[in-house]
Write a protein that holds these residues in place. Sequence first.
Motif, mmCIF file in Angstrom:
data_model
loop_
_atom_site.group_PDB
_atom_site.id
_atom_site.type_symbol
_atom_site.label_atom_id
_atom_site.label_comp_id
_atom_site.label_asym_id
_atom_site.label_seq_id
_atom_site.Cartn_x
_atom_site.Cartn_y
_atom_site.Cartn_z
ATOM 1 N N VAL A 50 0.808 -1.237 0.000
ATOM 2 C CA VAL A 50 0.000 0.000 0.000
ATOM 3 C C VAL A 50 0.830 1.271 0.000
ATOM 4 N N ALA A 51 2.167 1.136 0.065
ATOM 5 C CA ALA A 51 3.040 2.298 0.306
ATOM 6 C C ALA A 51 2.781 3.477 -0.627
ATOM 7 N N ASP A 52 2.522 3.216 -1.928
ATOM 8 C CA ASP A 52 2.305 4.358 -2.830
ATOM 9 C C ASP A 52 0.920 4.315 -3.485
ATOM 10 N N ALA A 53 -0.016 3.569 -2.850
ATOM 11 C CA ALA A 53 -1.327 3.379 -3.475
ATOM 12 C C ALA A 53 -2.201 4.619 -3.362
ATOM 13 N N GLN A 54 -3.050 4.826 -4.394
ATOM 14 C CA GLN A 54 -4.056 5.896 -4.329
ATOM 15 C C GLN A 54 -5.407 5.319 -3.903
ATOM 16 N N TRP A 55 -5.582 4.025 -4.116
ATOM 17 C CA TRP A 55 -6.806 3.313 -3.689
ATOM 18 C C TRP A 55 -6.356 1.964 -3.146
ATOM 19 N N VAL A 56 -6.734 1.666 -1.919
ATOM 20 C CA VAL A 56 -6.451 0.355 -1.344
ATOM 21 C C VAL A 56 -7.779 -0.383 -1.192
ATOM 22 N N GLN A 57 -7.868 -1.593 -1.733
ATOM 23 C CA GLN A 57 -9.107 -2.354 -1.601
ATOM 24 C C GLN A 57 -8.845 -3.591 -0.745
ATOM 25 N N GLU A 58 -9.555 -3.690 0.361
ATOM 26 C CA GLU A 58 -9.404 -4.812 1.288
ATOM 27 C C GLU A 58 -10.468 -5.852 0.980
ATOM 28 N N SER A 59 -10.043 -7.098 0.704
ATOM 29 C CA SER A 59 -10.986 -8.184 0.401
ATOM 30 C C SER A 59 -10.578 -9.440 1.162
ATOM 31 N N VAL A 60 -10.410 -9.318 2.474
ATOM 32 C CA VAL A 60 -10.025 -10.472 3.295
ATOM 33 C C VAL A 60 -11.302 -11.111 3.856
ATOM 34 N N PRO A 61 -11.191 -12.323 4.434
ATOM 35 C CA PRO A 61 -12.410 -12.996 4.905
ATOM 36 C C PRO A 61 -13.270 -12.149 5.848
ATOM 37 N N GLU A 62 -14.545 -12.521 5.880
ATOM 38 C CA GLU A 62 -15.599 -11.712 6.514
ATOM 39 C C GLU A 62 -15.623 -11.855 8.043
ATOM 40 N N ARG A 63 -14.512 -11.424 8.707
ATOM 41 C CA ARG A 63 -14.493 -11.435 10.172
ATOM 42 C C ARG A 63 -14.067 -10.070 10.666
ATOM 43 N N LEU A 64 -14.862 -9.496 11.542
ATOM 44 C CA LEU A 64 -14.618 -8.115 11.983
ATOM 45 C C LEU A 64 -13.224 -7.938 12.567
ATOM 46 N N ASP A 65 -12.791 -8.878 13.444
ATOM 47 C CA ASP A 65 -11.474 -8.722 14.079
ATOM 48 C C ASP A 65 -10.370 -8.739 13.032
ATOM 49 N N LEU A 66 -10.455 -9.680 12.085
ATOM 50 C CA LEU A 66 -9.439 -9.774 11.034
ATOM 51 C C LEU A 66 -9.418 -8.512 10.179
ATOM 52 N N LYS A 67 -10.591 -8.079 9.746
ATOM 53 C CA LYS A 67 -10.666 -6.891 8.884
ATOM 54 C C LYS A 67 -10.112 -5.667 9.632
ATOM 55 N N ARG A 68 -10.472 -5.528 10.910
ATOM 56 C CA ARG A 68 -9.969 -4.380 11.680
ATOM 57 C C ARG A 68 -8.442 -4.380 11.746
#
Lengths: 503, 503
Positions: free
Chosen positions: A81-99
């Motif tokens: 993500v170091a030079d990204a203009q858009w970061v898209q997170e698509s990891v499994p559907e768990r609140l703790d993991l996503k956070r």
Amino acid sequence: MSALSPISRAACIGGGVIGGGWIARFLLAGIDVKVFDPHPDAQRIVAEVLANAERAYGLLTGAPLPKRGALTFCASVAETVADAQWVQESVPERLDLKRRVLAEIDAAAPADALIGSSTSGLKPTDLQAELTHPGRLFVAHPYNPVYLLPLVEIVGGAATTPETVARAKAVLDAIGMKGVVIAREIEAFVGDRLLEALWREALWLIKDDICDVETLDDVIRYSFGLRWAQMGLFQTYRIAGGEAGMRHFLAQFGPCLQWPWTKLTDVVDLDEALVEKIGAQSDAQAGGLSIRELERIRDENLVGIVQALKAGQGGEGWGAGRLLKAFEQRLWAQAGAAPAADTAAPLELVQTRVSPAWIDYNGHMTEHRYLQVFGDATDALLRLIGVDLAYVEAGHSYYTVETHLRHLDEAKLGEVLTCTTQILGADEKRLHVFHRLCAGPERREIATGEHMLLHVDSKAGRACPAAAPVRAALDVLAQAHAALDRPIVAGRSVGLKAPAPAA
Amino acid sequence: MSALSPISRAACIGGGVIGGGWIARFLLAGIDVKVFDPHPDAQRIVAEVLANAERAYGLLTGAPLPKRGALTFCASVAETVADAQWVQESVPERLDLKRRVLAEIDAAAPADALIGSSTSGLKPTDLQAELTHPGRLFVAHPYNPVYLLPLVEIVGGAATTPETVARAKAVLDAIGMKGVVIAREIEAFVGDRLLEALWREALWLIKDDICDVETLDDVIRYSFGLRWAQMGLFQTYRIAGGEAGMRHFLAQFGPCLQWPWTKLTDVVDLDEALVEKIGAQSDAQAGGLSIRELERIRDENLVGIVQALKAGQGGEGWGAGRLLKAFEQRLWAQAGAAPAADTAAPLELVQTRVSPAWIDYNGHMTEHRYLQVFGDATDALLRLIGVDLAYVEAGHSYYTVETHLRHLDEAKLGEVLTCTTQILGADEKRLHVFHRLCAGPERREIATGEHMLLHVDSKAGRACPAAAPVRAALDVLAQAHAALDRPIVAGRSVGLKAPAPAA
């Protein structure tokens, strides 16, 4: 920066079916993408999704896509993500993991990077609660297959800034997707709320043996599924209400709400027996088609449906087809700034693929689709000499008055077609062109098209001389092409007097 | 008896939007229809639905429909059903009313007549409770627009005989609809159960201001609506489960059932405020388009979608498109028994209409669609001389090797096109034909097509002599046509040497 999109660098955290779909969307829009996914098969899975996406996208549109972005796999979230203009997170559907993942992204991404989550149900307020820069976090919820279905639900949380939502929508719209802003956050947003309600009811119908899964699917796809591909629930019911419209419809059907027409006061228990029942019925329904085959059939159907909608509303386009049409116009506009044509050889103005809708029952490309490709090549030539949308809207154009086609070989589904174009002659009103269509990487000659076009005043409905700049551009090309070998078949006519075509 | 359908006489009790749709389906399948509807505007409403249906159906298929059935309005239920083989009841959705009307039908219809009810929710057991012959009563629940959406849910009650269900399905399948048998009766059956669940959730989303109706509709039609036009819920999720398939998907998404992802533990109160809110949002969404305009757009979209699906699965057709394809094959098969062609004039083999998908951004018929119509005319000629499906499947066919087109005038959306065909020459391998395309009732000449076809062994991929019966049939036509005037433009070639086409 890509001429098409306001961003040129994206980062995707998670490369499964959804993450892979995002990667494909970004790359095909000319955006460089860095990816992080610790799954050992991540590169293979992403490559498979990308292959599907490129195939489907190639069938969907013949418009000139920008140069594909660069794909890089990285070893950490921070590097990705170091030079990204858009970061898209698509990891499994768990609140703790996503956070946890979002906190890592937040710490390492540039302060002005947008951060989208692909969550299908978690509230953005819950996702952003622990971020240092929560204002740039939003939900960007896409639908599978992400590379064909345009919808993205954009949902902001309590801390999301309006600027973030506006920037996210602008990027999505620019790359040909449909960013829809959901006014208030709620678990599962809008699409999955609707799907979940229908899904729960469907599970009851199967459990209670009202029907099997194939019957249920048939009920959908032979009726309201066809409706919903082009109008949604409310617009459809508006029409059903007749002249009296929506209020009449509601008055008429409102009482049904009190009838016992769903079982949704209760939730089905998806126990082992029900899972097995559905699994077995689904196997039977598939009739031996593998997931890969079903996926391909689905993608070709979606392509055909969207292309059909492109012709909707008297050619203006409707819904997803109108969206595609607008996107293609932008693609053509940016292609207009292409380098000057090489005039030392016939022009190579069109490259496309044999679309599923072009195939006849013999598995060959249908006859009239050859003329469609030649028509596209003629259109590209006209744009090149200045006959663009503005010229046509101002009331002048070239109309084809005569065509001669020769069929030499067959083209198959998915084959790349390349069309070269030579100007055989031109005067103030007329344009005489010769197209040669080749298939496959070996450029097998499969057809030729010879056409006479006439410059017309389209309002008056009669021939007239072309505008001076058009004639000048045309003359340059025509003079250069006069030096090329003239096709020996030019000027040929149809008739039994000619020798029989070679067997 | 119509060659297409096992019945030739139907009765429709109730001629509203749904009843009118049934009337159109029967008439277009060549079935005579008697109608009873006490509504003072019944004849006007039926005429309007019929006009829509004929327009849409004409766009949907170019296959030869049987001679339209005769439409008769009657003064009583008894008179209407007296000689009917199928009676369809489509009166308002009230159990007492339906029971009374069904009793009247039961008393006056022939004992072996089928009696279908269009009810969208009442159980057939309740409808048939008081009938003398309850065994022939069933629910036949269609979807609006009935003349385009193929689905009919067939639901039997406690007293319905299996023979009734089988006969009903056979009739529906014969006339191009999709009869789906629901295993067990339940209020609202399958389709309306699913719709009602989604509808109730949708009402909550609007009431709670999560989104407006336009956003909700966009969420549907840019995502799962496109999916459901071709695969239903379970097949779609089977693919989403990936290689592991349906059981994996269920394992993954099962837990969501415990999440608060719908509000359906409660039913929204559709009070005046909510009705007005939805009405106002729906007005805004329509953007000034009238119901008639929306209806036309919807119909053209549905036509385009079904035609796109006809090309699905590598040309075999998929879902509603496959259904249409099979129906068209039956239409062509029965048209094969048409009277011998009049050979004293060019053959009139194709009559069609300019379909919405054929229109370009100028509002004119796109160039390559002319070639499509000429291709259809050539196919019709080939069938006439015995080059039918069996001949092609046995490995022989004619391929077009050369074509010459002249464009003389424009065709507009919905215009009737008539194509006449003249054989200019033929030998053992070659066939030289000339088509003339005319538009409108005044038969304005808009284009000509001259084609050279070669008889081929399609497996060997080379020319070979046509089979003796084909050559004999062809010779008869060719000799008759040799006496006709030869088109003066035959044998013409494209080129600047020719005089400029008239302006």
